[in-house]
Write an enzyme that holds these catalytic residues in place. Structure first.
Site, PDB file in Angstrom:
ATOM      1  N   GLY A  55      -6.730   0.617  -3.136  1.00 56.66           N
ATOM      2  CA  GLY A  55      -6.189   1.583  -2.023  1.00 56.66           C
ATOM      3  C   GLY A  55      -7.083   2.689  -2.259  1.00 56.66           C
ATOM      4  O   GLY A  55      -7.033   3.425  -1.184  1.00 56.66           O
ATOM      5  N   ASP A 170       1.529   2.551 -14.742  1.00 57.68           N
ATOM      6  CA  ASP A 170       1.422   1.223 -14.051  1.00 57.68           C
ATOM      7  C   ASP A 170       1.033   0.075 -14.755  1.00 57.68           C
ATOM      8  O   ASP A 170      -0.155  -0.627 -14.546  1.00 57.68           O
ATOM      9  CB  ASP A 170       0.050   1.456 -12.699  1.00 57.68           C
ATOM     10  CG  ASP A 170       0.234   0.515 -11.702  1.00 57.68           C
ATOM     11  OD1 ASP A 170       1.258  -0.052 -11.431  1.00 57.68           O
ATOM     12  OD2 ASP A 170      -0.853   0.395 -10.820  1.00 57.68           O
TER      13      ASP A 170
END
Length: 493
Positions: A55, A170
Site C-alpha cells: 500500500g 504487524d
C-alpha cells in the site's frame, strides 16, 4: 466462557464506517502507482524487476552497479513523496531496523532519496526462501516442536525490538521469512512499516491508507486507537501461534467489520477443539490473546517460556494421539439467509445494509457461545461444537444450543431496519466429525449439510430428531420459532 455483549444494535454503523475506511484506503478513481523501469539507477543500484507491491511502497530486485551483488530495494510510492506522514513513517521504519541490527531482522545496506525531493528508498539484503505464510499454506498445521523452532528466533528478534522501545504492530505469517542460507534455515522478521517507536518525538502517525495492523491479528487496543505497548505484539504472536498449531487463524472471517467485532468481543475457540492440539496448550495461547492486555504474558520471552514448558510437559509434541482425535460426536448449527429474488434485481441500500448485519451477528454470538466456524459462503455458515461424553452434560449442551439459536433468531426478528424480504433459517443437528490430521475436521456426515437441512423453504429454527432426542423442549407455538426437522435425508445414530 465469558460472553461480552454483542453489538447488533450498532453493527450497521460499524459496517458503514468500515466501508468508508475502505473507500479512503483504495479510492478507485486514483491510478495505481507506476513501477520504476528496469535498468533505472537508484543510488548505487540498478533495478532488475519488481518483487512486491504494498500500500505504501514497491520492492525491487536490484544489483549493485560496481560489485554486482544482488539486493532488495524498497521505494515509497512516488505519489506519497510529498506526504509528510508517509515519509516520516518510512524514515522510522529505517530507524527501527537499523537500531536492532539483529540476525533475525532483515538488514539494511543503504538508504537515500530519488533526487533531492523524490521518494525515499532503502536497500536491504535479498533473501532466498519463502514466507511463513507460504510455508503454512503448503504444509497446513505444524507440530508443536516445529512451532517452537520457528518461534525461538522470531521471539529473539521481537524481544530485542521491545528492549529498544520498538513495537512491531504487524506480526503475521507474511511478515516472517524463512530464508535458506548455506543449507540452514534463518527466520527473519520483515516489514517495520507500521512499527511504533515508543521514544520517537512528534505526533503519532496515522494514515487513511493503512489500518495500523492487519485485521486478522490486530490487538483490541490497536482497533480502539488506544496507547500501544509490547503486549500488542504478544497478542499478535498468540494469533500466529494459534494458526501454526491449528492450520487456521482463530477467526477466519474476512470482512473487517466482522473481524473487528470478533477481536473486541468474542473469545476465540480453544485450539484443541479445532485440531489435534493438546488441551494444555489452550490456556497459554488464549491468555496471550486476552482482550485485556493486563491478563497477557508481560513480555514476549514470558510467552515463549510458558509455551515451551507446556509443550515439554505434554510429552514434547503438543499433540493428541491420532486414535484419540480420529472420530468425535458433535453438534452443528447451519445458518442461512434467504432473499426474495426480485429484491436483488435493483437492491436498495437498506436491503444491503440489513443483509450485511445478519451473518456477522450470528457468527459473533455462536463463537462467543463456544461454537467453531467450519464452512462459510456468501449467504450461509456452518458451526460445530463437540458433545460432552457424559449423558447429563450432553443433554445440557444440546439444550443450550437450542436456546442459543432461539435467542439469536428472536433478536434478529426484532432488529431495527429489518427488511421483510429477508428470511433467516437456523438448522440444528447432531452427528459425527472425523479429523484428517491436517488441521480442522474436514470429514463426517455432520459436514454434509445437504443431507440433513430440510428442503422446505421458510424461516425459523429447525432441529433434527437426533438433536432433540430425550430433550424436554416445546415445539412451534409453545416456544418461539422452534420447528422439528421431520425428515432429514441422512440420519446418524
Amino acid at each position: 466462557m465469558a460472553h461480552q455483549p454483542s453489538a447488533l444494535d450498532d453493527a450497521t454503523l460499524r459496517i458503514q464506517e468500515a466501508e468508508a475506511t475502505r473507500t479512503q484506503e483504495d479510492p478507485s478513481p486514483n491510478p495505481l502507482p507506476r513501477t520504476l523501469p528496469r535498468g533505472a539507477r537508484v543510488g548505487d543500484y540498478i533495478l532488475d524487476r519488481p518483487l512486491a507491491r504494498g500500500g505504501f511502497s514497491f520492492v525491487y530486485r536490484a544489483t549493485h552497479a560496481e560489485r554486482g551483488t544482488a539486493a532488495a530495494l524498497k521505494v515509497l510510492h512516488a505519489e506519497l513523496a510529498s506526504d509528510l506522514d508517509a515519509v516520516v513513517r518510512f524514515a522510522r521504519e529505517i530507524e527501527a531496523i537499523q537500531r536492532l541490527n539483529h540476525p533475525n531482522v532483515v538488514a539494511i545496506l543503504d538508504h537515500g532519496r530519488l533526487g533531492s525531493r523524490g521518494a525515499p528508498y532503502y536497500v536491504m539484503e535479498l533473501l532466498d526462501g519463502c514466507s511463513l505464510d507460504e510455508h503454512l499454506r503448503a504444509r497446513g498445521r505444524l507440530s508443536a516442536t516445529d512451532v517452537l523452532a520457528l518461534l525461538e528466533p522470531l521471539c529473539s528478534a521481537l524481544d530485542a525490538a521491545h528492549r529498544w522501545g520498538i513495537v512491531h504492530r504487524d506480526i503475521k505469517a507474511s511478515n516472517v521469512f524463512l530464508a535458506e542460507q548455506g543449507g540452514r534455515r534463518r527466520v527473519v522478521l520483515l516489514d517495520f512499516g507500521v512499527a511504533k517507536l515508543l521514544d520517537a518525538p512528534g505526533p503519532a502517525l496515522t494514515s487513511s491508507r493503512h489500518i495500523v495492523g492487519t485485521p486478522t491479528c490486530i490487538s483490541p487496543e490497536q482497533i480502539l486507537g488506544e496507547s500501544i505497548d509490547s503486549r500488542a505484539d504478544v497478542y499478535a504472536l498468540g494469533v500466529l501461534t494459534y494458526r501454526m498449531l491449528v492450520g487456521e487463524p482463530p477467526f477466519v472471517e474476512r470482512s473487517y467489520p466482522m473481524l473487528r467485532q470478533l477481536h473486541l468481543y468474542v473469545d476465540p475457540p480453544r485450539p484443541s477443539t479445532r485440531a489435534r492440539v493438546h488441551p494444555a496448550l489452550d490456556e497459554v495461547i488464549l491468555r496471550a490473546m486476552s482482550k485485556d492486555r493486563r491478563e497477557r504474558p508481560p513480555t514476549i520471552t514470558a510467552f515463549l517460556g510458558e509455551l515451551r514448558a507446556t509443550v515439554e510437559a505434554s510429552g514434547g509434541t503438543g499433540a493428541l494421539s491420532s486414535a484419540a482425535a480420529r472420530e468425535r460426536q458433535a453438534l452443528a448449527l447451519y445458518a442461512e439467509v434467504h432473499v426474495e429474488p426480485s429484491a436483488l434485481e435493483e437492491p436498495e441500500d437498506g436491503l444491503l445494509a440489513d443483509l450485511e448485519v445478519i451473518l456477522p451477528f450470528i457468527a459473533a454470538e455462536l463463537v462467543s457461545a463456544g461454537l467453531t466456524t467450519m464452512v462459510q459462503t456468501g449467504s450461509s455458515m456452518l458451526f460445530t461444537v463437540d458433545r460432552p461424553d457424559d449423558p447429563a452434560g450432553d443433554r445440557e449442551a444440546r439444550r443450550q444450543v437450542v436456546r442459543t439459536a432461539l435467542a439469536i433468531y428472536q433478536r434478529l426478528e426484532a432488529r431495527s431496519g429489518r427488511d421483510p424480504r429477508v428470511d433467516v433459517r437456523l438448522c440444528l443437528h447432531a452427528g459425527e466429525l472425523t479429523d484428517t490430521g491436517k488441521g480442522s475436521p474436514a470429514a463426517g456426515k455432520l459436514l454434509e449439510v445437504a443431507g440433513w437441512v430440510p428442503d422446505q423453504a421458510g424461516e425459523g429454527v429447525f432441529a433434527s430428531p437426533e438433536l432433540l432426542s430425550d430433550l424436554e423442549i416445546a415445539t412451534a407455538g409453545e416456544e418461539g420459532a422452534l420447528r422439528r426437522i421431520t425428515a432429514p435425508r441422512t440420519r446418524e445414530g
